[in-house]
Design a protein around this motif. Structure first.
Motif, PDB file in Angstrom:
ATOM      1  N   GLN A 107     -30.533  59.636  55.251  1.00  0.00           N
ATOM      2  CA  GLN A 107     -30.773  60.357  56.485  1.00  0.00           C
ATOM      3  C   GLN A 107     -29.556  61.156  57.113  1.00  0.00           C
ATOM      4  N   MET A 108     -28.641  60.516  56.705  1.00  0.00           N
ATOM      5  CA  MET A 108     -27.318  61.042  57.131  1.00  0.00           C
ATOM      6  C   MET A 108     -27.078  62.229  56.312  1.00  0.00           C
ATOM      7  N   ARG A 109     -27.258  62.431  54.976  1.00  0.00           N
ATOM      8  CA  ARG A 109     -27.167  63.533  54.153  1.00  0.00           C
ATOM      9  C   ARG A 109     -28.228  64.537  54.413  1.00  0.00           C
ATOM     10  N   ALA A 110     -29.436  64.142  54.834  1.00  0.00           N
ATOM     11  CA  ALA A 110     -30.375  65.251  55.207  1.00  0.00           C
ATOM     12  C   ALA A 110     -29.995  65.597  56.497  1.00  0.00           C
ATOM     13  N   GLU A 111     -29.316  64.984  57.540  1.00  0.00           N
ATOM     14  CA  GLU A 111     -29.084  65.816  58.722  1.00  0.00           C
ATOM     15  C   GLU A 111     -27.909  66.587  58.577  1.00  0.00           C
ATOM     16  N   ARG A 112     -26.842  66.103  57.792  1.00  0.00           N
ATOM     17  CA  ARG A 112     -25.779  67.273  57.388  1.00  0.00           C
ATOM     18  C   ARG A 112     -26.161  68.456  56.744  1.00  0.00           C
ATOM     19  N   ARG A 142     -29.197  69.704  57.067  1.00  0.00           N
ATOM     20  CA  ARG A 142     -29.982  70.581  58.111  1.00  0.00           C
ATOM     21  C   ARG A 142     -28.996  71.204  59.134  1.00  0.00           C
ATOM     22  N   ARG A 143     -27.884  70.463  59.543  1.00  0.00           N
ATOM     23  CA  ARG A 143     -27.003  71.191  60.265  1.00  0.00           C
ATOM     24  C   ARG A 143     -26.286  72.355  59.454  1.00  0.00           C
ATOM     25  N   GLU A 171     -29.485  50.864  65.378  1.00  0.00           N
ATOM     26  CA  GLU A 171     -28.758  51.969  65.832  1.00  0.00           C
ATOM     27  C   GLU A 171     -27.989  51.624  67.119  1.00  0.00           C
TER      28      GLU A 171
END
Length: 311
Positions: free
Chosen positions: A192-197, A199-200, A143
């Motif tokens: 992970q980015m899809r899940a974060e989006r 969630r947001r 990261e």
């Protein structure tokens, strides 16, 4: 008189020798001139060796050399050069192998040092970039490596510029073209980015619904407050109007100085209005009404009615 044949052949051979000698001398002069005059193009420099030893560096323009003694080495390009190196596998601190493409901007500032201090400065810059890149990225996790490009570029430039200074090279800029993690890591990062989006998006939707309900409740409260304020102001204004009307009537009556007959007549006119109310089940007749009624009957009948029996 005829000369002998041997004399004619010798003279002819002598002439041929002279011609060949002149040709050889002309060729030698041309070669000497060619090896003596050197024209250096703009943005290039030439290193001259005299009897195998460095003698001087030629600048752009016309230069004169000593033929067969001075030797001009291949010209050195003094312009800033851009070299893109192939992807290099680098291991991060969390033991992930990433492929990194680098671009190096450098310029030769000293043709002598670039010729004698290093055998192949381009290959040396490539190898130095690779090793420095592995040292810098090896201390970062994936990261940090993906989000710290500017920091990596700065560290690479400082190390390369310091190491290549003695070679007559100045490194002006180092850029990372691409950092490609493994395919499995890319898939995990995308999930992970899809899940974060998601969630947001859910949080924003909930926040929007919450704000909408709060605004609606606030609007209803403000509406009730304003309605109550309006009713209050209306009641106050009605009470003030009635008070002013009563005061005006009272003042008018006193200014007119009414007698008992007029008051009795007004009482009689008020009785039908009292009976119009559907909630009027019990009437309370004040004592002044009986006195007014006596005065009214006396005025129209001429006789005083007998006094009412005591209650």
């Amino acid at each position: 008189m005829t000369l002998p044949l041997s004399v004619n052949v010798g003279a002819f051979a002598g002439q041929i020798f002279i011609v060949v000698l002149l040709v050889v001398i002309a060729i030698f002069v041309v070669v000497v001139l060619f090896r003596s005059i050197r024209i250096i193009p703009q943005a290039y420099s030439g290193v001259v060796e005299r009897l195998g030893r460095y003698q001087r560096t030629l600048s752009p323009g016309l230069n004169i050399l000593i033929p067969f003694i001075d030797r001009l080495l291949p010209l050195v390009d003094m312009r800033e050069q851009v070299v893109s190196f192939p992807p290099q596998p680098v291991i991060t601190e969390d033991n992930l192998v990433v492929s990194i493409d680098t671009v190096v901007y450098f310029q030769v500032t000293d043709a002598r040092a670039a010729t004698y201090e290093i055998n192949n400065y381009l290959g040396a810059v490539e190898q130095l970039t690779t090793t420095t890149l592995r040292n810098v990225v090896g201390g970062l996790n994936l990261e940090e490596a993906l989000t710290s490009r500017d920091n990596i570029n700065t560290q690479l430039r400082v190390v390369l510029d310091e190491a290549t200074g003695k070679w007559g090279i100045r490194v002006s800029r180092v850029e990372l073209k691409a950092i490609d993690p493994p395919v499995s890591i890319q898939d995990s990062m995308e999930k992970q980015m899809r899940a974060e989006r998601d969630r947001r998006a859910a949080i924003l939707t909930a926040e929007g619904s919450k704000q909408s309900q709060i605004l609606e409740a606030e609007g209803r409260r403000q509406a009730e407050i304003l309605r109550a304020e309006g009713d209050k102001q209306a009641a106050v204004l009605r009470a003030q109007g009635e008070a002013e009307a009563i005061q005006s009537v009272f003042d008018a009556i006193h200014k007119g100085n009414p007698d008992e007959k007029l008051l009795a007549y007004q009482y009689l006119q008020t009785l039908p209005k009292i009976s119009e109310s559907s909630s009027s089940k019990l009437w309370i007749i004040p004592s002044e009404f009986t006195d007014a009624l006596k005065s009214f009957s006396t005025a129209f009948g001429g006789k005083t009615p007998p006094p009412a029996p005591p209650a």
